[in-house]
Design a protein around this motif. Structure first.
Motif, PDB file in Angstrom:
ATOM      1  N   ARG A 214      -6.702  -5.725  -2.596  1.00 45.82           N
ATOM      2  CA  ARG A 214      -5.724  -4.645  -2.410  1.00 45.82           C
ATOM      3  C   ARG A 214      -5.049  -4.799  -1.050  1.00 45.82           C
ATOM      4  N   LEU A 215      -3.738  -4.622  -1.016  1.00 50.75           N
ATOM      5  CA  LEU A 215      -2.931  -4.803   0.173  1.00 50.75           C
ATOM      6  C   LEU A 215      -2.502  -3.460   0.734  1.00 50.75           C
ATOM      7  N   ALA A 216      -1.971  -3.480   1.943  1.00 45.71           N
ATOM      8  CA  ALA A 216      -1.573  -2.247   2.620  1.00 45.71           C
ATOM      9  C   ALA A 216      -0.116  -2.319   3.044  1.00 45.71           C
ATOM     10  N   LEU A 217       0.513  -1.168   3.119  1.00 45.89           N
ATOM     11  CA  LEU A 217       1.896  -1.056   3.554  1.00 45.89           C
ATOM     12  C   LEU A 217       1.982  -0.105   4.746  1.00 45.89           C
ATOM     13  N   PRO A 218       2.874  -0.389   5.690  1.00 41.20           N
ATOM     14  CA  PRO A 218       2.995   0.465   6.877  1.00 41.20           C
ATOM     15  C   PRO A 218       3.963   1.623   6.667  1.00 41.20           C
ATOM     16  N   LEU A 219       3.791   2.636   7.495  1.00 38.89           N
ATOM     17  CA  LEU A 219       4.736   3.747   7.538  1.00 38.89           C
ATOM     18  C   LEU A 219       4.747   4.305   8.951  1.00 38.89           C
ATOM     19  N   ALA A 220       5.795   5.042   9.273  1.00 37.41           N
ATOM     20  CA  ALA A 220       5.901   5.681  10.585  1.00 37.41           C
ATOM     21  C   ALA A 220       6.716   6.956  10.437  1.00 37.41           C
TER      22      ALA A 220
END
Length: 278
Positions: A214-220
């Motif tokens: 499983r991969l991750a995505l960034p947010l801000a």
């Protein structure tokens, strides 16, 4: 410095930490799942049942509005990004309206192909709880600011000087696309997200919770509840999330940065963001 804070986040993820410790939105994208399944609100405590354990956050004045099972999502822009996000959102059970500058007649085939509604930009704004901006950067100035106030707005826009022309403030690193959009849309709850993944990967790279790959995505963003909404969408689409910090830190995963369209597991993403320089 925020870079130091991100490094500390990465160290905590890598070394393991007590499940009760919550770092901003550091809940692996599970806030959305827990809230849409069965949020427990006791006074000012949001209780999130995850992996049969209880995680909780205490914050004076905090309300448990992270995200609901069903949301109305308005998408402005019907290119690759808009269509891919629309398809994933419909599959996740949300009600979606797709729009573009040419009008709904240009999108008639999308109704059957994606299972979403189509409308004008103004209709999509009025319809939505959550708005996704998936247009060229040069188009944001035409958006009507009054309709966005109080709404969660996902900035999926990237700056390409080949397309958008050179913008000195961006070229010099004085600001970010999200900060420019926030200045145009006062009162909007803007989150930088969905810009650092190719849409072909959004379609096929999602994995079930707990999968080894499983991969991750960034947010801000500056609004914790808005970020929880977006983290929930990431989770529903098959990805973990990592909170890179306030809105002005979105530069860490803009175009040509190491994390841009370079998918990684959550620990590796945390390390990459922490090591990124401007």
């Amino acid at each position: 410095m925020l870079g130091d804070h991100l490094r500390r986040d990465a160290e905590r993820i890598g070394g393991g930490r007590k499940r009760a410790e919550i770092n901003r939105l550091d809940i692996d994208g599970h806030a959305g799942e827990a809230v849409h399944d069965y949020p427990l609100l006791v006074g000012r405590v949001c209780v999130f049942p995850i992996f049969k354990n209880l995680w909780w956050r205490f914050k004076p004045g905090h309300h448990c509005m992270t995200r609901r099972k069903h949301m109305k999502i308005g998408i402005i822009g019907a290119g690759f990004v808009g269509r891919s996000v629309a398809q994933k959102a419909v599959q996740a059970g949300h009600e979606v309206m797709l729009s573009n500058s040419r009008g709904p007649q240009s999108l008639f085939s999308m109704k059957s192909a994606l299972g979403c509604a189509v409308g004008t930009v103004d209709e999509a704004i009025a319809f939505a709880d959550v708005i996704v901006l998936a247009v060229p950067l040069t188009a944001y100035g035409a958006l009507p600011p009054e309709g966005f106030r109080g709404k969660v707005v996902i900035d999926a826009i990237n700056y390409y000087h080949e397309r958008d022309g050179h913008i000195a403030a961006l070229d010099q690193g004085d600001t970010t696309t999200s900060e420019m959009i926030a200045a145009h849309l006062p009162g909007a709850r803007i989150v930088k997200a969905f810009n650092a993944i190719r849409m072909v990967d959004l379609d096929v790279a999602g994995r079930p919770e707990g999968a080894e790959d499983r991969l991750a995505l960034p947010l801000a963003g500056d609004d914790a509840d808005a970020k929880a909404v977006v983290a929930g969408l990431y989770h529903q689409f098959g990805f973990d999330s990592f909170d890179a910090g306030p809105l002005h830190e979105g530069w860490r995963f803009e175009r040509d940065r190491p994390a841009y369209c370079n998918l990684k597991p959550r620990q590796a993403l945390a390390d990459t963001l922490a090591a990124t320089t401007r």
